[in-house]
Motif scaffolding. Structure first.
Motif, PDB file in Angstrom:
ATOM      1  N   PHE A  23       0.871  -1.245   0.134  1.00  0.00           N
ATOM      2  CA  PHE A  23       0.125   0.006  -0.026  1.00  0.00           C
ATOM      3  C   PHE A  23       1.003   1.082  -0.063  1.00  0.00           C
ATOM      4  N   GLU A  24       1.341   1.691  -1.140  1.00  0.00           N
ATOM      5  CA  GLU A  24       2.323   2.622  -1.268  1.00  0.00           C
ATOM      6  C   GLU A  24       1.611   3.713  -1.893  1.00  0.00           C
ATOM      7  N   PHE A  25       1.248   4.708  -1.275  1.00  0.00           N
ATOM      8  CA  PHE A  25       0.368   5.906  -1.582  1.00  0.00           C
ATOM      9  C   PHE A  25       1.415   6.844  -2.041  1.00  0.00           C
ATOM     10  N   THR A  26       1.935   6.863  -3.289  1.00  0.00           N
ATOM     11  CA  THR A  26       3.012   7.668  -3.856  1.00  0.00           C
ATOM     12  C   THR A  26       2.442   9.125  -3.817  1.00  0.00           C
ATOM     13  N   PRO A  27       3.402  10.159  -4.043  1.00  0.00           N
ATOM     14  CA  PRO A  27       2.884  11.639  -3.988  1.00  0.00           C
ATOM     15  C   PRO A  27       2.073  11.717  -5.375  1.00  0.00           C
ATOM     16  N   ASN A  28       2.390  10.826  -6.323  1.00  0.00           N
ATOM     17  CA  ASN A  28       1.826  10.928  -7.725  1.00  0.00           C
ATOM     18  C   ASN A  28       0.459  10.441  -7.530  1.00  0.00           C
ATOM     19  N   LEU A  29       0.202   9.140  -6.634  1.00  0.00           N
ATOM     20  CA  LEU A  29      -1.269   8.986  -6.712  1.00  0.00           C
ATOM     21  C   LEU A  29      -1.980   9.915  -5.668  1.00  0.00           C
ATOM     22  N   GLN A  30      -1.353  10.362  -4.875  1.00  0.00           N
ATOM     23  CA  GLN A  30      -2.185  11.381  -3.678  1.00  0.00           C
ATOM     24  C   GLN A  30      -2.527  12.284  -4.859  1.00  0.00           C
ATOM     25  N   LYS A  31      -1.742  12.922  -5.773  1.00  0.00           N
ATOM     26  CA  LYS A  31      -2.180  14.056  -6.789  1.00  0.00           C
ATOM     27  C   LYS A  31      -3.418  13.514  -7.638  1.00  0.00           C
ATOM     28  N   ALA A  32      -3.238  12.216  -8.057  1.00  0.00           N
ATOM     29  CA  ALA A  32      -4.494  11.636  -8.796  1.00  0.00           C
ATOM     30  C   ALA A  32      -5.784  11.648  -7.958  1.00  0.00           C
ATOM     31  N   TYR A  33      -5.762  11.153  -6.659  1.00  0.00           N
ATOM     32  CA  TYR A  33      -6.608  11.316  -5.788  1.00  0.00           C
ATOM     33  C   TYR A  33      -7.341  12.791  -5.465  1.00  0.00           C
ATOM     34  N   ALA A  43      -7.257  14.627 -16.488  1.00  0.00           N
ATOM     35  CA  ALA A  43      -6.083  14.997 -15.784  1.00  0.00           C
ATOM     36  C   ALA A  43      -5.716  13.678 -14.902  1.00  0.00           C
ATOM     37  N   CYS A  44      -6.789  13.089 -14.081  1.00  0.00           N
ATOM     38  CA  CYS A  44      -6.470  12.093 -13.230  1.00  0.00           C
ATOM     39  C   CYS A  44      -6.225  10.871 -13.850  1.00  0.00           C
ATOM     40  N   LYS A  45      -6.727  10.496 -15.123  1.00  0.00           N
ATOM     41  CA  LYS A  45      -6.453   9.519 -15.878  1.00  0.00           C
ATOM     42  C   LYS A  45      -5.005   9.419 -16.193  1.00  0.00           C
ATOM     43  N   ALA A  46      -4.343  10.577 -16.657  1.00  0.00           N
ATOM     44  CA  ALA A  46      -3.215  10.639 -17.265  1.00  0.00           C
ATOM     45  C   ALA A  46      -1.976  10.306 -16.075  1.00  0.00           C
ATOM     46  N   THR A  47      -2.348  11.000 -14.938  1.00  0.00           N
ATOM     47  CA  THR A  47      -1.614  10.976 -13.602  1.00  0.00           C
ATOM     48  C   THR A  47      -1.445   9.344 -13.472  1.00  0.00           C
ATOM     49  N   LEU A  48      -2.736   8.751 -13.432  1.00  0.00           N
ATOM     50  CA  LEU A  48      -2.635   7.179 -13.148  1.00  0.00           C
ATOM     51  C   LEU A  48      -1.899   6.281 -13.991  1.00  0.00           C
ATOM     52  N   ALA A  49      -1.658   6.808 -15.087  1.00  0.00           N
ATOM     53  CA  ALA A  49      -1.016   5.991 -16.425  1.00  0.00           C
ATOM     54  C   ALA A  49       0.264   5.815 -15.863  1.00  0.00           C
ATOM     55  N   LYS A  50       0.958   6.819 -15.195  1.00  0.00           N
ATOM     56  CA  LYS A  50       2.296   6.547 -14.734  1.00  0.00           C
ATOM     57  C   LYS A  50       2.667   5.637 -13.598  1.00  0.00           C
TER      58      LYS A  50
END
Length: 491
Positions: A23-33, A43-50
């Motif tokens: 359960f690694e809630f990375t800064p990128n995933l926090q941004k997506a949330y 924008a969220c979909k693009a962030t999740l693609a990473k």
């Protein structure tokens, strides 16, 4: 047992740490949330693609995206197409480290997403099963990780909602083994607002539930305005600001918030905002503008929810504008469009069925007064009421007259006079399935509650609950139950 004690001890020392690499809630995933909560879906979909596809937070946010898209579009074909995603996502997360507080939390959140979607499409039994499972996961999580703040967000919401369930559904709660406590739920949501990541959504949930279940007072409204102001780039914040302002009879406030409502294509389009535009105009007496809003909703919305309600409001706006022929054409549409799952659609359907049997059109003065009161335009409502000849009204119209008159007096600081009007409405509603008696009893309960006369307040709240089969029973029962519990009584 030793393992659980170690986990609990660790969570006390480090309450904000994710306890497992799964359960690694990375800064990128926090941004997506944050993006999905703001309804910036692309924008969220693009962030999740990473991110890795099997990361549980990516799985959860993807579920959130689908929930937001389907709930706003009412696209049942989309719902059926992806219905298997629920179990796939739950299984993936369940198989990960159960020693993380996020294991049960994320699964509960997903179950609640799907519960709301199932309710939207008429699958109430399946939705109830989701709620039971979510509640059990959250309660277990609370025992294992008592200092895990995010858990309080969905758990608090459930405790309030379950605690205010109307009488006609309480037998279901006993069978399902669900228990609610409104005061406990309020306290839990307050705790969740302190969380740096999930806090804004906890505030959102708290405000939304208060507007439906509790008495939405000036203090709650101040919190709402501050929330909208602090979330300037959040479409969800503006949306809830408009919705709650209208629900709490603050059309002018709703209008001001709506002027700042983001319309950029980067945000998810929410068709219901067109109904809100129409409602503001209708309450102000701007009938042509109101019709434009409702017609835009019908044009842009591809689902079935709130269509009956939209056509009823089109009837109101045209009828009050003097376009009786067009108004009746819209009224007749109610019988053949949409569904009657929501309370407002049920009310519209009942309104049409009554007209179809009697062919009696409403008193325009009463209708103008009600709409003005809905918007918080008390002086306009009073003006409309004063022009009405009580002798020309039938019994139902008289019941409404006294209820509306009571509301005007209540809002203009004349509670004792308001009670006398409400009481007359109650007498006229005796043995009828109109909502005016229940609504009047609820308002008298609030007056006595404000005076600190708890026993008298309880008496009238219980009276409000006692009315059967009126169109607003679920809402009125929930509010009455919440008020009784808030005063320290147990049902």
């Amino acid at each position: 047992m030793k393992v659980q004690l170690k986990i609990a001890f660790f969570s006390i020392l480090f309450p904000f740490v994710v306890l497992a690499n799964d359960f690694e809630f990375t800064p990128n995933l926090q941004k997506a949330y944050s993006e999905v909560f703001r309804l910036e879906i692309n924008a969220c979909k693009a962030t999740l693609a990473k991110e890795k596809k099997d990361n549980p937070f990516r799985v959860y946010i993807e579920d959130y995206i689908e929930f937001a898209e389907i709930f706003n579009s009412d696209d049942e074909a989309y719902f059926r197409r992806i219905v298997d995603n629920e179990d796939k996502r739950l299984e993936l997360i369940e198989d990960l480290d159960e020693n993380s507080p996020y294991n049960r939390f994320l699964r509960a959140e997903i179950k609640l997403h799907w519960a709301l979607l199932k309710i939207r499409f008429g699958h109430e039994v399946k939705a109830a099963y989701n709620v039971v499972q979510a509640a059990k996961l959250l309660e277990e999580n609370q025992k294992l990780f008592p200092n895990f703040l995010p858990n309080n967000k969905p758990l608090g919401a459930l405790h309030i909602i379950i605690g205010s369930v109307p009488d006609n559904f309480r037998w279901v709660l006993k069978i399902l083994g669900l228990k609610g406590n409104i005061n406990e739920g309020i306290a839990e949501l307050e705790k969740a607002t302190k969380d740096k990541i999930w806090g804004p959504e906890a505030i959102y949930s708290s405000l939304y539930i208060q507007s439906f279940v509790l008495k939405f007072d000036d203090k709650a409204n101040a919190i709402l305005l501050k929330f909208v102001e602090n979330q300037a780039d959040n479409l969800n914040a503006y949306f809830i600001g408009v919705a709650i302002s209208l629900r709490s009879n603050r059309a002018e406030q709703a209008s001001k918030i709506l002027k700042k409502y983001p319309t950029s294509p980067e945000y998810l389009y929410c068709p219901i905002i067109e109904i809100y535009r129409g409602d503001i105009a209708l309450m102000k007496g701007q009938y042509q503008q109101a019709s434009i809003g409702y017609l835009n909703y019908i044009k842009n919305f591809k689902g079935k929810t709130f269509l009956k309600d939209a056509y009823l409001r089109l009837f109101f706006s045209n009828y009050l504008a003097g376009n009786d022929k067009q108004a009746i054409a819209y009224l007749n549409k109610i019988g053949v469009v949409g569904n009657a799952i929501s309370e407002t659609d049920k009310s519209a359907e009942k309104y049409y069925e009554t007209y179809a049997k009697t062919h009696i059109l409403p008193n325009k003065g009463l209708l103008q007064a009600r709409l003005a009161l809905d918007g918080g335009y008390n002086s306009q409502a009073l003006e409309a009421i004063e022009k009405i000849d009580l002798k020309q009204l039938n019994q139902k119209e008289q019941a409404e007259y006294y209820f509306l008159g009571g509301k005007v007096l209540h809002r203009t600081g004349q509670p004792d006079k308001a009670i006398s009007f409400y009481e007359k409405s109650i007498v006229l509603t005796d043995k009828q399935n109109w909502h005016f008696g229940a609504s009047s009893a609820l308002q008298i309960g609030y007056i006595f509650q404000d005076k600190g006369q708890k026993q008298q307040a309880k008496k009238y709240f219980e009276k409000a609950i006692s009315y059967k089969n009126h169109e607003f029973k679920n809402t009125i029962d929930s509010k009455a139950r919440a008020a009784i519990t808030e005063m320290g009584f147990y049902l």
